[in-house]
Design an enzyme around this catalytic site. Sequence first.
Site, PDB file in Angstrom:
ATOM      1  CG  ASP A 282      -2.184   0.901   0.928  1.00 51.37           C
ATOM      2  OD1 ASP A 282      -2.132   1.733  -0.003  1.00 51.37           O
ATOM      3  OD2 ASP A 282      -3.196   0.799   1.660  1.00 51.37           O
TER       4      ASP A 282
HETATM    5  C1  NOJ Z   1      -3.905   4.046   0.172  1.00 52.11           C
HETATM    6  C2  NOJ Z   1      -5.116   3.176   0.297  1.00 52.11           C
HETATM    7  O1  NOJ Z   1      -5.093   2.464   1.526  1.00 52.11           O
HETATM    8  C3  NOJ Z   1      -5.259   2.187  -0.837  1.00 52.11           C
HETATM    9  O2  NOJ Z   1      -6.471   1.511  -0.694  1.00 52.11           O
HETATM   10  C4  NOJ Z   1      -5.164   2.903  -2.147  1.00 52.11           C
HETATM   11  O3  NOJ Z   1      -5.424   2.027  -3.205  1.00 52.11           O
HETATM   12  C5  NOJ Z   1      -3.791   3.540  -2.245  1.00 52.11           C
HETATM   13  N1  NOJ Z   1      -3.641   4.513  -1.177  1.00 52.11           N
HETATM   14  C6  NOJ Z   1      -3.521   4.208  -3.584  1.00 52.11           C
HETATM   15  O4  NOJ Z   1      -4.223   5.383  -3.676  1.00 52.11           O
END
Ligand code: NOJ
Length: 749
Positions: A282
């Site tokens: 993530d």
């Molecule tokens: C953080 C989020 O937790 C995740 O779900 C998301 O896809 C990513 N950022 C990318 O934006």
Amino acid sequence: MKKKITIGLGCLFLLALAACTEKSQSTDKKLETHVENLLAQMTLEEKIGQMNQISPWGEPTQIAEAVRKGEVGSILNVVDPVAINALQQVAMEESRLKIPLIIGRDVIHGFKTIFPIPLGQAASFDPQLVEAGARVAAIEAASVGVAWTFAPMIDIARDPRWGRIAESLGEDSYLTATLGAAMIRGFQGSDLSDPTAIAACPKHFVGYGAAEGGRDYASTFIPERTLRNVYLPPFEAAVREGAATFMTSFNDNDGVPSTGNRFILEQVLRKEWAFDGFVVSDWASVAEMIAHGFCKDGKEAAEKAVNAGVDMEMVSGLYVAHVKELLAEGKIRMETIDNAVRNILRVKFRLGLFEQSHIDTEAPSVFYAEAHLAKAKEAAVASAILLKNEGDFLPLTDQIKTIAVVGPMADAPHDQLGTWVFDGDKNYTRTPLKALQEEYGDRIRILYAPGTAYSRDRATDGIAAAVAIARQADVVLAFVGEEAILSGEAHSLADLNLQGAQSELIAAVAKTGTPVVTLVMAGRPLTIERDAEASRAVMYHFHPGTMGGPAIADLLFGKAVPGGKLPVTFPRTVGQIPIYHSHNNTGRPYQGNETLLDGIALEAGQTSLGNTSFYLDAGNDPLYPFGYGLSYTTFEYGNLSISADRLRPTDELTVTFEVTNTGKYDATEVAQLYVQDCFGSVTRPVKELKRFARVALKAGEKKTVSFTLPVQELAFYTIDMQKKVEPGDFNLWVGPNSRDGLQTTFVVE
Ligand code: NOJ
């Protein structure tokens, strides 16, 4: 009239799993040869480049230069097709090995045409509709060159304080697995190489939804058995559905951040499930292992993430900074790097990016196509949940001559779209106020006074105007809820009552004596008990998206009949959280008839209340149970029978019952099947959803519904952590929700 429908193998998710070929495990030799040939030509720097995902930083020329040098494998958050074409051109024509980029974006509940938030889509209990929504999103996103979405989010969410419950498919493992697989089918289409297909990325692996206290990013403490019984099944289903990629989660579970967790990434995902796509971290979650206190610096974070099996790093740049040195020091093996790159290249080949990464910018736009808007409206209708309808107050009849529209969500084009709307345009939003005016304005006097300006607005000076129009009207439609910004990532709440002066507004208009219909648009379950009491009817819409207005107008006037069911339990008060239908039993279960706070005698004896497990001030019953939702018609369940009451583990149980539409409207009922394993080597949930079916019934019509349940689906992780069916007694229910229904029993020998 009597018809028989059988929910056959093809419709049933887990049976489908058994039957389906394991798409993602393709041993396509040709593809593997391409991967190996390419890998053999790559320098270490180019390999590390493939493992590096960036979000645009600096000047476009700097980014282009990094792509040219093979230092970047993926970019997220570019959606301009001209910019994407330019970047792909650099990658494909000017970089040494001509490896295309994979462009990622959070396309969560629509790209341009915004569908109800995932929690709303889950309320439809309709895999086909959910798949269709994801298909629309993929078509629109792919048209600009996005090849990869970070969805579906299939975290089990049992705490409405957690803002990301909005992005989830609710509290239930089976429902989440079924609808998550449907979303993957929708995003990826029948073949990933189709130009309208985008790679799915089930997230967040794993346990993120169990954040302590519902605070986003907080630690989780899920023991392995619960992880395997509840949190992992939707992800396993995603692998079997052919999901191209996976994303790790931010949380540390029992002390180990997912981004450095070998057990889940290596043991479970690769060894047990044979996943052969790639895993992305993530956002900066590799670097965040330092803040977690799991790594002392960026170098150690890169080491732990690579060795755990995180193939691609989202934005923290630590792979580029440290992997070479870590290899030289022997802390990372070349084989590990090669495998990560293989996984990434495999997905790029599967997506057909080597053949077609250029977007035709002259092609007619597919954004907000009529068919897309129609699907979004259908989804908004199917997602609406009727929670209360005293005296069949809804649908509104011809007797209604004047309507008072109040509340901050009646005409809130941005906020009804919900969380995760990076690309949707609020100018396309159809609000309830506008839809009512357009469709009924010529026949019905529609008065409008919002009462409060936005959901958090505490000012009460606008309420008098709302009361004034309520006095003139036959009905008040109170559109309340949450602004989009109050749910979603990093937006947890400790108080789930309606924000601002909204409850005062409802109370004030109700006091006029004009009947109030409360329509909630929110990103999570809210504690609306007092608001529901003041209302004749309550309809709940998890943020319904672009077409929420026309959907609601149709529902209010009976052009459509509500049929959504709650994908999550509604607490009466925050203090009841966590509250979910499939909890285990205590040794002293709540009976539902215990003495509550006001009934306790003064100086009552310590043990006089019976000593069961409940809250003195709130009991244990939820405000609305999981699976609950009313209709304008009524349904009766009858004639439950099962094919056998003693079964062997290899048998299949057939459950048959009748559902009759006993009311006046043609409608669809979501019939649900729950099972309880009465005792085991470990304690088991009081009820677990095992099947559901949407049953369309004309007024007066009766259908026989039949579910097939292989006994193997009663298996769980037992005391020795083996997945097994244990012999013993079982309860089984069929009914309209997790609380009500017909019951029978059977025995597994
Ligand atoms: C953080 C989020 O937790 C995740 O779900 C998301 O896809 C990513 N950022 C990318 O934006």
